[in-house]
Design a protein around this motif. Structure first.
Motif, PDB file in Angstrom:
ATOM      1  N   GLY A  42       0.831  -1.191   0.000  1.00  0.00           N
ATOM      2  CA  GLY A  42       0.000   0.000   0.000  1.00  0.00           C
ATOM      3  C   GLY A  42       0.870   1.247   0.000  1.00  0.00           C
ATOM      4  N   TYR A  43       0.248   2.406   0.260  1.00  0.00           N
ATOM      5  CA  TYR A  43       1.034   3.639   0.286  1.00  0.00           C
ATOM      6  C   TYR A  43       0.353   4.711   1.139  1.00  0.00           C
ATOM      7  N   VAL A  44       1.153   5.679   1.539  1.00  0.00           N
ATOM      8  CA  VAL A  44       0.672   6.937   2.099  1.00  0.00           C
ATOM      9  C   VAL A  44       1.315   8.067   1.307  1.00  0.00           C
ATOM     10  N   VAL A  45       0.688   9.238   1.322  1.00  0.00           N
ATOM     11  CA  VAL A  45       1.266  10.439   0.719  1.00  0.00           C
ATOM     12  C   VAL A  45       1.602  11.410   1.838  1.00  0.00           C
ATOM     13  N   ILE A  46       2.829  11.943   1.813  1.00  0.00           N
ATOM     14  CA  ILE A  46       3.273  12.880   2.843  1.00  0.00           C
ATOM     15  C   ILE A  46       3.956  14.074   2.193  1.00  0.00           C
ATOM     16  N   ASP A  47       4.100  15.130   2.968  1.00  0.00           N
ATOM     17  CA  ASP A  47       4.915  16.291   2.629  1.00  0.00           C
ATOM     18  C   ASP A  47       6.192  16.172   3.452  1.00  0.00           C
ATOM     19  N   LEU A  48       7.350  16.168   2.804  1.00  0.00           N
ATOM     20  CA  LEU A  48       8.606  15.993   3.529  1.00  0.00           C
ATOM     21  C   LEU A  48       8.830  17.064   4.582  1.00  0.00           C
ATOM     22  N   GLN A  49       8.211  18.229   4.407  1.00  0.00           N
ATOM     23  CA  GLN A  49       8.371  19.287   5.390  1.00  0.00           C
ATOM     24  C   GLN A  49       7.496  19.075   6.608  1.00  0.00           C
ATOM     25  N   LYS A  50       6.432  18.280   6.455  1.00  0.00           N
ATOM     26  CA  LYS A  50       5.523  17.950   7.567  1.00  0.00           C
ATOM     27  C   LYS A  50       5.187  16.468   7.488  1.00  0.00           C
ATOM     28  N   PRO A  51       6.179  15.602   7.728  1.00  0.00           N
ATOM     29  CA  PRO A  51       6.016  14.180   7.403  1.00  0.00           C
ATOM     30  C   PRO A  51       4.998  13.433   8.251  1.00  0.00           C
ATOM     31  N   GLN A  52       4.629  13.957   9.416  1.00  0.00           N
ATOM     32  CA  GLN A  52       3.656  13.254  10.252  1.00  0.00           C
ATOM     33  C   GLN A  52       2.210  13.459   9.792  1.00  0.00           C
ATOM     34  N   ALA A  53       1.977  14.396   8.892  1.00  0.00           N
ATOM     35  CA  ALA A  53       0.623  14.652   8.404  1.00  0.00           C
ATOM     36  C   ALA A  53       0.358  13.766   7.192  1.00  0.00           C
ATOM     37  N   ILE A  54      -0.491  12.757   7.355  1.00  0.00           N
ATOM     38  CA  ILE A  54      -0.806  11.837   6.261  1.00  0.00           C
ATOM     39  C   ILE A  54      -1.843  12.493   5.361  1.00  0.00           C
ATOM     40  N   LEU A  55      -1.478  12.735   4.111  1.00  0.00           N
ATOM     41  CA  LEU A  55      -2.354  13.420   3.164  1.00  0.00           C
ATOM     42  C   LEU A  55      -3.252  12.459   2.407  1.00  0.00           C
ATOM     43  N   GLU A  56      -2.816  11.227   2.273  1.00  0.00           N
ATOM     44  CA  GLU A  56      -3.609  10.216   1.572  1.00  0.00           C
ATOM     45  C   GLU A  56      -3.144   8.832   2.015  1.00  0.00           C
ATOM     46  N   LEU A  57      -4.087   7.912   2.134  1.00  0.00           N
ATOM     47  CA  LEU A  57      -3.796   6.520   2.473  1.00  0.00           C
ATOM     48  C   LEU A  57      -4.512   5.633   1.466  1.00  0.00           C
ATOM     49  N   SER A  58      -3.790   4.688   0.883  1.00  0.00           N
ATOM     50  CA  SER A  58      -4.397   3.828  -0.131  1.00  0.00           C
ATOM     51  C   SER A  58      -5.492   2.962   0.484  1.00  0.00           C
ATOM     52  N   GLU A  59      -6.654   2.949  -0.151  1.00  0.00           N
ATOM     53  CA  GLU A  59      -7.762   2.124   0.321  1.00  0.00           C
ATOM     54  C   GLU A  59      -7.682   0.706  -0.214  1.00  0.00           C
ATOM     55  N   ASN A  60      -6.947   0.530  -1.310  1.00  0.00           N
ATOM     56  CA  ASN A  60      -6.774  -0.777  -1.923  1.00  0.00           C
ATOM     57  C   ASN A  60      -5.294  -1.028  -2.163  1.00  0.00           C
ATOM     58  N   PRO A  61      -4.884  -2.289  -2.259  1.00  0.00           N
ATOM     59  CA  PRO A  61      -3.466  -2.569  -2.475  1.00  0.00           C
ATOM     60  C   PRO A  61      -2.981  -2.095  -3.841  1.00  0.00           C
ATOM     61  N   VAL A  62      -1.749  -1.606  -3.872  1.00  0.00           N
ATOM     62  CA  VAL A  62      -1.064  -1.322  -5.125  1.00  0.00           C
ATOM     63  C   VAL A  62      -0.631  -2.637  -5.772  1.00  0.00           C
ATOM     64  N   LEU A  63      -0.198  -3.577  -4.945  1.00  0.00           N
ATOM     65  CA  LEU A  63       0.135  -4.929  -5.369  1.00  0.00           C
ATOM     66  C   LEU A  63      -0.606  -5.902  -4.476  1.00  0.00           C
ATOM     67  N   ASP A  64      -1.361  -6.801  -5.083  1.00  0.00           N
ATOM     68  CA  ASP A  64      -2.109  -7.803  -4.328  1.00  0.00           C
ATOM     69  C   ASP A  64      -1.432  -9.161  -4.480  1.00  0.00           C
ATOM     70  N   ILE A  65      -1.839 -10.115  -3.660  1.00  0.00           N
ATOM     71  CA  ILE A  65      -1.276 -11.456  -3.737  1.00  0.00           C
ATOM     72  C   ILE A  65      -1.677 -12.115  -5.051  1.00  0.00           C
ATOM     73  N   GLY A  66      -0.886 -13.100  -5.475  1.00  0.00           N
ATOM     74  CA  GLY A  66      -1.122 -13.780  -6.733  1.00  0.00           C
ATOM     75  C   GLY A  66      -2.105 -14.927  -6.605  1.00  0.00           C
ATOM     76  N   ALA A  67      -2.357 -15.572  -7.737  1.00  0.00           N
ATOM     77  CA  ALA A  67      -3.278 -16.709  -7.782  1.00  0.00           C
ATOM     78  C   ALA A  67      -2.703 -17.891  -7.016  1.00  0.00           C
ATOM     79  N   LEU A  68      -3.578 -18.765  -6.570  1.00  0.00           N
ATOM     80  CA  LEU A  68      -3.181 -19.941  -5.805  1.00  0.00           C
ATOM     81  C   LEU A  68      -2.118 -20.740  -6.551  1.00  0.00           C
ATOM     82  N   GLY A  69      -1.024 -21.007  -5.863  1.00  0.00           N
ATOM     83  CA  GLY A  69       0.045 -21.798  -6.440  1.00  0.00           C
ATOM     84  C   GLY A  69       1.123 -21.011  -7.136  1.00  0.00           C
TER      85      GLY A  69
END
Length: 303
Positions: free
Chosen positions: A53-80
């Motif tokens: 997943g991911y978060v978006v930050i401003d390097l000048q104010k890194p503790q302020a989360i501007l965006e949080l991914s609601e879905n995975p950027v990379l998900d698990i693969g098919a069985l096997g």
């Protein structure tokens, strides 16, 4: 080497979504614009399967989360498939308008707890990543029979360079299988097909050290510079230098960062990602629990 000044904890998941219950491991920085960065990380669900997943930050104010991914950027693969138990991003490279997201695929084992290999997803800027193959691009071979994992990839017009974790073997310790791995080097013409000769980049420092992982490489000041994790009793961040990117000298005493006296990174510190921004050098890293306590940020002091 100058010291790193810690800027504090940036983000730690707390059961945000079903797929994002705990951990923000192996962070990666991607510049969006200005001081805005997208920070990718590997998180776990209730059954310990990892997704990215991911978060978006401003390097000048890194503790302020501007965006949080609601879905995975990379998900698990098919069985096997090689990533049916986890898809953990490990490095992001850009070349000719294309983004290359290298990731660790996880399989669960029987005789040993797990097996890893390296996969590839791609996407143009502002586009989602798509896995290029259902199988890995770097896997165990006749000469590397165990597993491969976290990598750093630097594209180039002459050659693409990869530094990657390579498992040298397993042993039973205290009644449980325990792995040993260090960092090797490979080359490619296109970032997909890799030539591996067994060249060791960072080897074990002594008999107590058994895990060296997550290389992060910069070319600066006429030298290749690498930060990485190394573990004996507990993970610490190490540092090495090279004139050609192949033959390295460990200089861990110059890493410039270690555990804090108290808090989220007081027991261990690992998985560095070093990047440059507007004339400064920054590091994302993890602390206690292999990312269980979140992602922190540090900046290399100018004086």
């Amino acid at each position: 080497m100058k010291a790193w000044k810690k800027r504090g904890l940036v983000f730690c998941p707390n059961q945000n979504f079903g797929w994002m219950q705990t951990h923000a491991a192996v962070p990666i920085a991607e510049r969006i614009e200005g001081d805005l960065y997208r920070i990718y990380f590997s998180t776990r669900d209730a059954t310990n399967r990892s997704r990215t997943g991911y978060v978006v930050i401003d390097l000048q104010k890194p503790q302020a989360i501007l965006e949080l991914s609601e879905n995975p950027v990379l998900d698990i693969g098919a069985l096997g498939t090689f990533d049916d138990s986890g898809a953990m991003a490990t490095w992001l490279a850009e070349w000719n308008g294309q983004r290359y997201l290298y990731y660790i695929g996880w399989n669960l084992g029987v005789t040993v707890p797990f097996r890893n290999s390296i996969g590839l997803a791609m996407g143009a800027p502002t586009r989602n990543f798509e896995k290029i193959y259902e199988g890995p691009i770097v896997d165990r071979t006749m000469r590397e029979p165990h597993f491969c994992a976290s990598c750093c990839v630097i594209p180039g017009a002459d050659v693409w360079r990869m530094w990657y974790l390579s498992c040298t073997g397993w042993e039973v310790r205290d009644g449980r299988p325990s792995h040993h791995y260090h960092i090797k080097y490979a080359e490619s013409d296109d970032g997909v097909d890799w030539r591996r000769t067994g060249q060791v980049a960072i080897d074990f420092g002594d008999s107590q050290e058994y895990a060296i992982s997550r290389p992060s490489v910069l070319y600066a000041g006429g030298l290749w510079r690498m930060w990485y994790s190394h573990r004996g009793a507990a993970y610490r961040i190490g540092y090495a230098e090279s004139e050609n990117g192949i033959d390295w000298s460990r200089r861990d005493a110059l890493a410039g960062i270690s555990v804090s006296e108290t808090g989220w990174d007081s027991e261990m510190i690992e998985y560095p990602h070093v990047f440059q921004h507007d004339g400064q050098t920054f590091m994302l890293y993890n602390g206690n629990g292999y990312g269980a306590t979140g992602v922190g940020l540090a900046v290399l002091e100018s004086k």
